[in-house]
Design an enzyme around this catalytic site. Structure first.
Site, short mmCIF file in Angstrom:
data_model
loop_
_atom_site.label_atom_id
_atom_site.label_comp_id
_atom_site.label_asym_id
_atom_site.label_seq_id
_atom_site.Cartn_x
_atom_site.Cartn_y
_atom_site.Cartn_z
N ALA A 334 0.82 -1.21 0.00
CA ALA A 334 0.00 0.00 0.00
C ALA A 334 0.85 1.26 0.00
O ALA A 334 0.55 2.23 -0.72
CB ALA A 334 -0.93 -0.01 1.22
N HIS A 459 17.54 5.64 25.62
CA HIS A 459 17.58 4.44 26.47
C HIS A 459 16.52 4.55 27.58
O HIS A 459 16.35 5.62 28.15
CB HIS A 459 18.96 4.30 27.11
CG HIS A 459 19.06 3.19 28.11
ND1 HIS A 459 19.22 1.87 27.74
CD2 HIS A 459 18.98 3.20 29.47
CE1 HIS A 459 19.26 1.12 28.83
NE2 HIS A 459 19.11 1.90 29.90
#
Length: 480
Positions: A334, A459
């Site tokens: 798509a 992180h």
């Protein structure tokens, strides 16, 4: 005949409706012809509703393993086929209405019917034979219908349909395509999935999560044949650990049907034959472009293996006729269709867009675990003559993956050893379909290994594995 359009698009799938909106933004008088449902296969019978089904499968998986997260769930958790399908269809219906709103907002005319290009610059629309499938029937007030329409530029965006193998024709009862597989009245006890591409693996993953005994049969030596072999191997081990039965280098030679089951006659590459009985068979052996009954032969539009031949800007060999999306060939995705359509109309406007580069198109498979990739596989990069630096980082080395309870997976990056150019990135594991875009952007910006090494990744996140994989390719990995 109506007032001439600048651009008339045949098909309102992701490629068609996005192209129509972009054309309208550029000032073109635009119309889109649709015979069945706004949003096309992707929104109504493909990308979107399958993701709703797979979300139900994901929730069921977690609910059935609460102890892995320090939880207790009293009573049995089980799937409800009717409710799952109802939710999936509701998601599609909501987005179907959204497409209609966007087209209206951008003053794009919608024409209901079946289109034929009667000559260059002219489209004849006949009343649709699929009226019962329309979201509204009869045709809503203010929406155009059958007639003859003229347009300076005609864009074919008719998509694709399931490929059918001779002798294994779907019947909607025992042998399914993705249409029937998406709306099961109940879950069968056993199933054979023929084909291990994205469609086959997604349905195999879904039905296995629903408690169905699933066997996947693939004629090639590798499941998910377009993916990197190492990534496909990791995925296969995980699928089999979850209970999927997978047979590669094996073909279905014949299917026999009884009242309530199919018997698949199969043969492997060594000539060993056997039979498998199952309540249902899903045929997922690819798709073929919808090129019939459009008048292409009369116009002399060039086609190849069931798809329309185009250049990097969507132009066919016939001036004024264009094609985008699945009908214009692989990869049949798509997001490729949407981007192809934008390139096409911007080129018509004279904006000088970059031509389509298919190596920059990411591929995503929403099975469990997910698989995502962009660019060259390791094998293809070697075939192209590159000297490689390859980096890998396992999910088990990532704190966020462990905290999520998703320690199985791998991130793999492939670089040109001479220039540091990122040639490809391949992933298997939790949420990799969301991570892959980082590498897509990097490739589009012609990022080198140094740029990626000195980028700061947050992180704790799964994205840190992308960084570590790059570091590993150059002998600088930290957390393994």
């Amino acid at each position: 005949m109506t007032t001439p359009y600048d651009i008339l698009i045949i098909g309102s799938g992701p490629g068609g409706y996005v192209t129509a909106i972009r054309a309208a933004q550029l000032g073109f008088k635009t119309a889109v012809v649709e015979r069945e449902h706004l949003g096309g296969i992707c929104l109504n019978w493909g990308c979107i509703p399958t993701k709703a089904l797979l979300r139900s499968a994901e929730i069921l998986h977690y609910a059935q393993h609460p102890d892995a997260y320090g939880l207790k769930i009293e009573g049995k958790v089980s799937p409800d086929a009717t409710a799952i399908v109802k939710r999936s269809r509701g998601v599609s219906q909501q987005l179907n209405g959204g497409v209609g709103f966007l087209l209206k907002k951008n003053k794009v005319d919608v024409i209901w019917g079946e289109a034929t290009i009667s000559k260059v610059g002219e489209v004849t629309v006949a009343a649709t034979k699929k009226a019962p499938m329309l979201p509204q029937n009869p045709i809503p007030k203010g929406v155009l219908g059958a007639g003859v329409y003229s347009a300076k530029h005609i864009i074919v965006a008719t998509g694709a349909r399931p490929r059918v193998l001779p002798g294994i024709e779907p019947d909607g009862k025992l042998i399914w395509t993705y249409f029937e597989a998406m709306v099961p009245p109940a879950f069968p006890k056993s199933m054979v999935v023929m084909g291990s591409g994205a469609i086959g693996i997604e349905f195999a993953s879904f039905y296995k999560a629903m408690g169905v005994d699933v066997t996947v049969i693939e004629v090639l030596p590798q499941i998910m044949p377009v993916e990197d072999a190492e990534i496909a191997g990791v995925a296969r081990k995980r699928f089999e650990k979850l209970g999927l039965k997978i047979m590669t280098s094996t073909k279905v030679t014949k299917v026999e049907k009884s009242a309530n089951e199919v018997t698949c006659h199969i043969e492997d590459d060594k000539g060993v034959k056997q039979t498998i009985k199952a309540e249902r068979l899903i045929s997922a052996v690819g798709v073929v472009g919808n090129i019939e009954n459009l008048g292409l032969e009369k116009l002399g539009v060039k086609t190849d293996r069931g798809c329309i031949v185009i250049d990097g800007f969507g132009r066919t060999n016939v001036p004024g006729v264009y094609a985008i999306g699945d009908v214009a060939g692989p990869p049949m995705l798509a997001h490729k269709a949407e981007h192809e359509g934008v390139i096409c109309v911007e080129a018509i406007k004279g904006l000088h867009p970059h031509p389509m580069d298919k190596l920059m198109i990411p591929g995503c498979t929403y099975c469990h675990p997910q698989v995502a990739s962009v660019g060259l596989t390791e094998a293809k990069a070697k075939e192209a003559g590159y000297t490689l630096k390859v980096g890998r980082f396992p999910f088990i080395g990532n704190g966020k993956a462990i905290a999520l309870g998703e320690p199985d997976g791998l991130v793999k990056t492939i670089f040109d050893a001479k220039t540091g150019k990122l040639l490809g990135a391949h992933m298997v594991g939790a949420e990799v379909t969301e991570l892959i875009q980082g590498f897509v952007i990097a490739m589009n910006l012609e990022t080198t290994e140094e740029d990626l090494m000195y980028s700061v990744f947050p992180h704790p996140t799964l994205s840190e594995m992308m960084h570590e994989s790059v570091l590993d390719a150059y002998g600088k990995v930290i957390h393994t």
